[in-house]
Design a protein around this motif. Structure first.
Motif, short mmCIF file in Angstrom:
data_model
loop_
_atom_site.label_atom_id
_atom_site.label_comp_id
_atom_site.label_asym_id
_atom_site.label_seq_id
_atom_site.Cartn_x
_atom_site.Cartn_y
_atom_site.Cartn_z
N MET A 34 41.95 28.23 20.59
CA MET A 34 41.18 28.38 21.81
C MET A 34 40.23 29.56 21.63
N ILE A 35 39.02 29.37 22.09
CA ILE A 35 38.00 30.41 22.03
C ILE A 35 38.23 31.37 23.19
N THR A 36 38.11 32.66 22.93
CA THR A 36 38.23 33.68 23.97
C THR A 36 36.97 34.53 23.96
N HIS A 84 29.51 22.59 27.00
CA HIS A 84 29.50 21.49 26.02
C HIS A 84 30.76 21.51 25.16
N GLN A 85 31.21 22.69 24.77
CA GLN A 85 32.43 22.79 23.97
C GLN A 85 33.64 22.33 24.77
N ALA A 86 33.70 22.70 26.04
CA ALA A 86 34.82 22.27 26.89
C ALA A 86 34.81 20.76 27.05
N GLU A 87 33.63 20.19 27.21
CA GLU A 87 33.51 18.73 27.33
C GLU A 87 34.02 18.02 26.08
N GLN A 88 33.93 18.67 24.94
CA GLN A 88 34.39 18.10 23.68
C GLN A 88 35.88 18.36 23.44
N GLY A 89 36.55 18.95 24.42
CA GLY A 89 37.99 19.17 24.31
C GLY A 89 38.38 20.53 23.77
N ASN A 90 37.45 21.48 23.77
CA ASN A 90 37.73 22.84 23.30
C ASN A 90 37.74 23.80 24.49
N VAL A 144 54.10 23.10 38.98
CA VAL A 144 54.55 24.10 38.01
C VAL A 144 54.88 23.43 36.68
N GLU A 145 55.55 22.29 36.71
CA GLU A 145 55.88 21.57 35.47
C GLU A 145 54.62 21.12 34.74
N ARG A 146 53.65 20.61 35.49
CA ARG A 146 52.40 20.17 34.86
C ARG A 146 51.64 21.36 34.29
N LEU A 147 51.66 22.48 35.01
CA LEU A 147 51.00 23.69 34.52
C LEU A 147 51.65 24.15 33.22
N GLN A 148 52.97 24.13 33.15
CA GLN A 148 53.67 24.53 31.93
C GLN A 148 53.32 23.61 30.77
N GLU A 149 53.21 22.32 31.01
CA GLU A 149 52.83 21.37 29.96
C GLU A 149 51.42 21.68 29.44
N LYS A 150 50.49 21.95 30.34
CA LYS A 150 49.12 22.26 29.92
C LYS A 150 49.07 23.58 29.16
N ARG A 151 49.85 24.55 29.59
CA ARG A 151 49.90 25.84 28.89
C ARG A 151 50.37 25.62 27.45
N LYS A 152 51.38 24.77 27.26
CA LYS A 152 51.85 24.47 25.91
C LYS A 152 50.79 23.73 25.12
N GLU A 153 50.12 22.77 25.76
CA GLU A 153 49.09 21.99 25.10
C GLU A 153 47.96 22.87 24.60
#
Length: 102
Positions: A1-3, A18-24, A58-67
């Protein structure tokens, strides 16, 4: 992930969109603390409405954080939001809650 810091995100917003649209996804920092994330519309919609309905937010947020590789984020959100709270909001010096007797 870019910071990137807020000022860089502001100056290069079209590039980062544009980078976010490409999944970054992009983490945006202020004073070296992550304050926001820029993600694609698809990722946002999948997060807010996708998945099984029985999962909590909360469960969905945790999944996205892991992803996104954020499960090791050790930022203390409670301490941060407590630091923002105006302790004199209730009109009595020293009152931290509306029901406090001072």
């Amino acid at each position: 992930m870019i910071t990137v810091p807020v000022y860089e995100a502001k100056n290069k917003l079209p590039l980062f969109i544009h980078q976010a649209e490409q999944g970054n996804p992009l983490a945006i920092t202020r004073h070296n603390n992550v304050v926001a994330y820029l993600i694609s519309k698809e990722d946002f919609e999948a997060f807010t409405s996708g998945g099984k309905k029985e999962k909590s937010l909360v469960e969905r947020l945790q999944e996205k954080r892991k992803e996104y590789g954020l499960e090791d984020d050790d930022f203390d959100y409670t301490e941060y939001f407590d630091s923002l709270r105006d302790r004199n909001y209730f009109g009595r010096p020293g009152a931290e809650h509306i029901f406090d007797e001072v």
